[in-house]
Design a protein around this motif. Structure first.
Motif, PDB file in Angstrom:
ATOM      1  N   ALA A 294      33.028  33.490  45.107  1.00 24.21           N
ATOM      2  CA  ALA A 294      34.074  32.582  44.708  1.00 24.21           C
ATOM      3  C   ALA A 294      35.549  32.756  45.755  1.00 24.21           C
ATOM      4  O   ALA A 294      35.356  33.896  46.162  1.00 24.21           O
ATOM      5  N   THR A 295      36.669  31.758  45.601  1.00 25.54           N
ATOM      6  CA  THR A 295      37.516  32.790  46.329  1.00 25.54           C
ATOM      7  C   THR A 295      39.065  32.702  45.227  1.00 25.54           C
ATOM      8  O   THR A 295      39.067  31.037  44.477  1.00 25.54           O
ATOM      9  N   THR A 296      39.382  33.995  45.071  1.00 23.92           N
ATOM     10  CA  THR A 296      40.446  34.000  43.992  1.00 23.92           C
ATOM     11  C   THR A 296      41.682  34.142  44.586  1.00 23.92           C
ATOM     12  O   THR A 296      42.639  34.109  44.646  1.00 23.92           O
ATOM     13  N   GLY A 297      41.383  35.206  45.661  1.00 20.90           N
ATOM     14  CA  GLY A 297      42.725  35.802  46.329  1.00 20.90           C
ATOM     15  C   GLY A 297      43.321  36.807  46.610  1.00 20.90           C
ATOM     16  O   GLY A 297      44.086  37.148  46.405  1.00 20.90           O
ATOM     17  N   PHE A 298      42.170  37.503  44.830  1.00 30.56           N
ATOM     18  CA  PHE A 298      42.385  38.511  44.599  1.00 30.56           C
ATOM     19  C   PHE A 298      41.662  39.143  44.259  1.00 30.56           C
ATOM     20  O   PHE A 298      40.436  38.635  43.156  1.00 30.56           O
ATOM     21  N   GLU A 299      41.469  40.374  43.435  1.00 27.42           N
ATOM     22  CA  GLU A 299      40.407  41.725  42.794  1.00 27.42           C
ATOM     23  C   GLU A 299      40.800  41.468  41.173  1.00 27.42           C
ATOM     24  O   GLU A 299      42.399  41.944  41.677  1.00 27.42           O
ATOM     25  N   LEU A 300      40.538  41.385  40.297  1.00 27.93           N
ATOM     26  CA  LEU A 300      40.521  42.310  39.335  1.00 27.93           C
ATOM     27  C   LEU A 300      40.181  43.214  38.505  1.00 27.93           C
ATOM     28  O   LEU A 300      39.299  43.049  38.073  1.00 27.93           O
ATOM     29  N   GLU A 301      41.018  44.028  37.831  1.00 28.57           N
ATOM     30  CA  GLU A 301      39.994  45.124  36.471  1.00 28.57           C
ATOM     31  C   GLU A 301      39.484  44.832  35.442  1.00 28.57           C
ATOM     32  O   GLU A 301      40.403  46.098  34.871  1.00 28.57           O
ATOM     33  N   THR A 302      39.543  43.617  35.346  1.00 25.91           N
ATOM     34  CA  THR A 302      38.701  43.534  33.640  1.00 25.91           C
ATOM     35  C   THR A 302      37.960  44.546  33.680  1.00 25.91           C
ATOM     36  O   THR A 302      37.366  45.259  34.261  1.00 25.91           O
ATOM     37  N   GLN A 303      38.294  44.746  32.136  1.00 30.24           N
ATOM     38  CA  GLN A 303      37.643  46.167  31.387  1.00 30.24           C
ATOM     39  C   GLN A 303      36.813  46.356  31.656  1.00 30.24           C
ATOM     40  O   GLN A 303      35.636  45.968  31.201  1.00 30.24           O
ATOM     41  N   THR A 304      35.793  47.981  32.342  1.00 26.90           N
ATOM     42  CA  THR A 304      34.840  48.104  32.092  1.00 26.90           C
ATOM     43  C   THR A 304      33.711  47.082  33.159  1.00 26.90           C
ATOM     44  O   THR A 304      32.448  47.365  33.563  1.00 26.90           O
ATOM     45  N   LEU A 305      34.558  46.262  34.050  1.00 28.99           N
ATOM     46  CA  LEU A 305      33.694  45.335  35.025  1.00 28.99           C
ATOM     47  C   LEU A 305      34.713  44.292  35.905  1.00 28.99           C
ATOM     48  O   LEU A 305      34.947  43.475  35.278  1.00 28.99           O
ATOM     49  N   SER A 306      35.436  45.261  37.117  1.00 30.35           N
ATOM     50  CA  SER A 306      36.200  44.581  37.779  1.00 30.35           C
ATOM     51  C   SER A 306      35.080  43.219  38.561  1.00 30.35           C
ATOM     52  O   SER A 306      34.488  43.320  38.555  1.00 30.35           O
ATOM     53  N   LEU A 307      36.459  42.756  38.194  1.00 30.80           N
ATOM     54  CA  LEU A 307      35.945  41.319  39.277  1.00 30.80           C
ATOM     55  C   LEU A 307      36.412  41.400  41.003  1.00 30.80           C
ATOM     56  O   LEU A 307      37.572  42.192  41.166  1.00 30.80           O
ATOM     57  N   PHE A 308      35.528  41.051  41.169  1.00 28.35           N
ATOM     58  CA  PHE A 308      35.369  40.969  43.111  1.00 28.35           C
ATOM     59  C   PHE A 308      34.976  39.813  44.017  1.00 28.35           C
ATOM     60  O   PHE A 308      33.847  39.286  42.979  1.00 28.35           O
ATOM     61  N   GLU A 309      35.931  39.200  45.007  1.00 30.30           N
ATOM     62  CA  GLU A 309      35.010  38.565  45.858  1.00 30.30           C
ATOM     63  C   GLU A 309      33.914  39.340  46.290  1.00 30.30           C
ATOM     64  O   GLU A 309      34.429  39.863  47.014  1.00 30.30           O
ATOM     65  N   ARG A 310      33.090  38.801  46.724  1.00 30.09           N
ATOM     66  CA  ARG A 310      32.464  39.363  46.976  1.00 30.09           C
ATOM     67  C   ARG A 310      32.084  38.805  48.938  1.00 30.09           C
ATOM     68  O   ARG A 310      32.199  39.532  49.233  1.00 30.09           O
ATOM     69  N   HIS A 311      33.006  38.340  49.118  1.00 29.32           N
ATOM     70  CA  HIS A 311      34.240  37.726  50.806  1.00 29.32           C
ATOM     71  C   HIS A 311      34.275  39.466  50.926  1.00 29.32           C
ATOM     72  O   HIS A 311      34.575  39.345  52.654  1.00 29.32           O
ATOM     73  N   LEU A 312      34.908  39.438  49.762  1.00 25.66           N
ATOM     74  CA  LEU A 312      35.306  41.317  50.381  1.00 25.66           C
ATOM     75  C   LEU A 312      34.311  42.379  50.860  1.00 25.66           C
ATOM     76  O   LEU A 312      35.111  43.092  51.936  1.00 25.66           O
ATOM     77  N   PHE A 313      33.544  42.188  50.661  1.00 28.76           N
ATOM     78  CA  PHE A 313      32.308  42.998  51.226  1.00 28.76           C
ATOM     79  C   PHE A 313      31.406  42.409  52.172  1.00 28.76           C
ATOM     80  O   PHE A 313      30.701  43.120  52.554  1.00 28.76           O
ATOM     81  N   THR A 314      31.509  41.063  52.071  1.00 33.90           N
ATOM     82  CA  THR A 314      30.772  39.967  53.696  1.00 33.90           C
ATOM     83  C   THR A 314      31.312  40.407  54.920  1.00 33.90           C
ATOM     84  O   THR A 314      30.530  40.084  55.951  1.00 33.90           O
ATOM     85  N   GLU A 315      33.032  40.444  55.078  1.00 33.10           N
ATOM     86  CA  GLU A 315      33.385  40.076  56.264  1.00 33.10           C
ATOM     87  C   GLU A 315      33.581  41.004  56.902  1.00 33.10           C
ATOM     88  O   GLU A 315      34.145  42.540  56.721  1.00 33.10           O
ATOM     89  N   PRO A 316      33.545  40.961  57.886  1.00 35.60           N
ATOM     90  CA  PRO A 316      33.094  41.884  59.013  1.00 35.60           C
ATOM     91  C   PRO A 316      35.058  42.566  59.751  1.00 35.60           C
ATOM     92  O   PRO A 316      34.939  43.605  60.224  1.00 35.60           O
TER      93      PRO A 316
END
Length: 498
Positions: A294-316
């Motif tokens: 998904a495109t959120t524009g942020f990552e988020l520290e939701t408790q015990t399960l942090s939310l990350f955009e897949r794009h952060l890890f796939t963008e070279p």
């Protein structure tokens, strides 16, 4: 004593002791008589005046969602809230929007309800006395299609849903007391078609299959603020590994990306160990990353399960050190912001400043990206950040309906700069003792800027009144201890720092 060992009555009493004067004062001025028209209330937060509600203390939430398989259709939901009244109540206000309410019960009896602003206003059959144990059950829908003028709540992914509730959006998903000063235990149940996997905060507490659907249940072992709730529904795989001292680490990834993301995911246990070496034991029962397509524009520290955009890890274009430091930023929040939650949203600098601090420290230790260079650059920009967004300890309010409005540079690198100045002022050894004491003394609770100032003075043996007043609330950035040569950037013709 761990909170899981407490009875509801003892837990509620303990939670009440953690309440700020803010809540008590709000009760005295905000409660309305039954004859007055229903009105939205709040606990008096300077940045979000209508968030939260006076008169009760939530002990636990039980959230049940039924997902149809379409992330553009409302979910059927039942929210059950257990708690104590802290004042006599003719009405109970809950924060809730973006859903239709079917019925409400209070202590098993039907209750009348209406809306006022973004509050669900409930009138029980009989008034509730102060000190009463209450149960509120709301049957409602939860709409994942947000209106154009709001950020957050449900996030629609390519194959399902996730949550992003910070700062003022949990009540777009479920009825709640949507303010971090009222933390509670959570049980979350999700029923979805068998092709989907549901994961939520905490640890699994059961899986039940009926026909073509599966119900997944998760339960927290530590209290949580509503803004940190997380539910993932998708065509996902849950990957398991072991962290320090046997900590269960579980990551939720799109099944098709399992191999692609594994090189990043396997770094988490070592990152947890690194953080523990800095501030002490990891504060929760599990941890992991939720990779959302998904495109959120942020990552988020939701408790015990942090939310990350897949794009952060796939963008070279993103260098590895940068990606890893962002992973550590959200991990650090599990201590700073999740376990120790802000008493008010003006205390946000304690969350983001600390997460940015450990993000930068990790980049320095692992990749040679020096902390001093980053802080010198932040110092140069700090006057501009303060002019645009207020000083770190008194951020400017967000624009109406824009939750991300308070998440400006002044509470990220600007607040990390305050911590750097504090370390310069009291010395590295005292600063490190302060960090450990902060997360130990306030674990599973809320804390304020005033609490941090008191603890810093106690541990350093110094009167830091002038230091904190200038650094947290000054219109201009004070001189940096130990670096008199550092200067703010001169403003350009349009007033922005050059």
């Amino acid at each position: 004593m761990p909170l899981t060992a407490l009875t509801p009555r003892v837990r509620a009493a303990s939670s009440r002791r953690l309440k700020s004067v803010l809540l008590a004062s709000a009760v005295s001025v905000c409660l309305v008589a039954a004859s007055a028209p229903p009105a939205p209330l709040g606990v008096g937060d300077r940045l979000f005046p209508h968030l939260g509600n006076p008169g009760y203390d939530v002990a636990s939430y039980d959230l049940a969602f039924t997902y149809s398989g379409s992330n553009s259709k409302p979910l059927k939901a039942v929210t059950t809230i257990d708690g104590w009244t802290t004042a006599a109540l003719d009405r109970i206000n809950l924060d809730f929007a973006h859903g239709e309410v079917e019925s409400v019960e209070v202590d098993g009896e039907p209750a009348a309800f209406t809306t006022a602003g973004e509050d669900l206003v409930i009138t029980p059959a009989d008034p509730l006395p102060r000190g009463d144990w209450m149960r509120v059950t709301v049957r409602h829908t939860s709409d994942p299609v947000s209106s154009a003028d709001r950020d957050g709540g449900w996030v629609r992914t390519s194959d399902g849903l996730a949550m992003a509730n910070q700062a003022d959006a949990a009540h777009l998903v479920f009825p709640c007391n949507d303010h971090p000063s009222d933390k509670a235990m959570f049980t979350i149940r999700v029923t979805a078609p068998d092709a989907y996997t549901a994961v939520a905060n905490g640890l699994p507490a059961g899986v039940a299959r009926a026909g073509a659907t599966t119900t997944w249940t998760y339960r927290t072992r530590h209290p949580m603020a509503t803004e940190l709730a997380q539910v993932s529904i998708g065509r996902s795989t849950v990957l398991h590994r072991e962290g320090p001292r046997g900590l269960p680490v579980r990551d939720v990834v799109p099944t098709r990306d399992r191999a692609l993301l594994e090189p990043w995911l396997k770094k988490t246990p070592a990152q947890i160990t690194w953080m523990e070496d800095k501030v002490g034991p990891y504060p929760f029962e599990t941890y992991g990353l939720l990779m959302a397509d998904a495109t959120t524009g942020f990552e988020l520290e939701t408790q015990t399960l942090s939310l990350f955009e897949r794009h952060l890890f796939t963008e070279p274009a993103y260098p590895a050190w940068y990606v890893e430091s962002i992973m550590v930023h959200e991990l650090a929040h599990q201590w700073f912001g999740d376990s120790v939650s802000p008493r008010t949203w003006s205390d946000l600098w304690l969350n983001e400043g600390h997460a940015t601090w450990y993000e930068a420290l990790y980049a320095e230790e692992k990749e040679g990206r020096t902390l001093q260079a980053r802080m010198k650059a932040a110092y140069a920009a700090s006057d501009g950040w303060r002019a645009d967004g207020g000083p770190p300890g008194a951020p400017e309010p967000p624009a109406p309906g824009q939750k991300i409005g308070i998440f400006r540079p002044n509470v990220y690198d600007g607040a990390a700069l305050v911590l750097y100045a504090l370390r310069q002022e009291i010395g590295t050894r005292a600063f490190e003792r302060l960090e450990r004491a902060w997360v130990r003394d306030h674990r599973d609770s809320t804390a304020s800027t005033a609490d941090f100032r008191r603890l810093a003075a106690q541990i350093s043996g110094r009167d830091l009144t002038d230091f904190f007043t200038d650094w947290l609330y000054g219109e201009k950035t004070p001189p940096m201890p130990g670096h008199p040569e550092w200067k703010p950037a001169a403003p350009s013709s349009d007033g922005a720092p050059q």
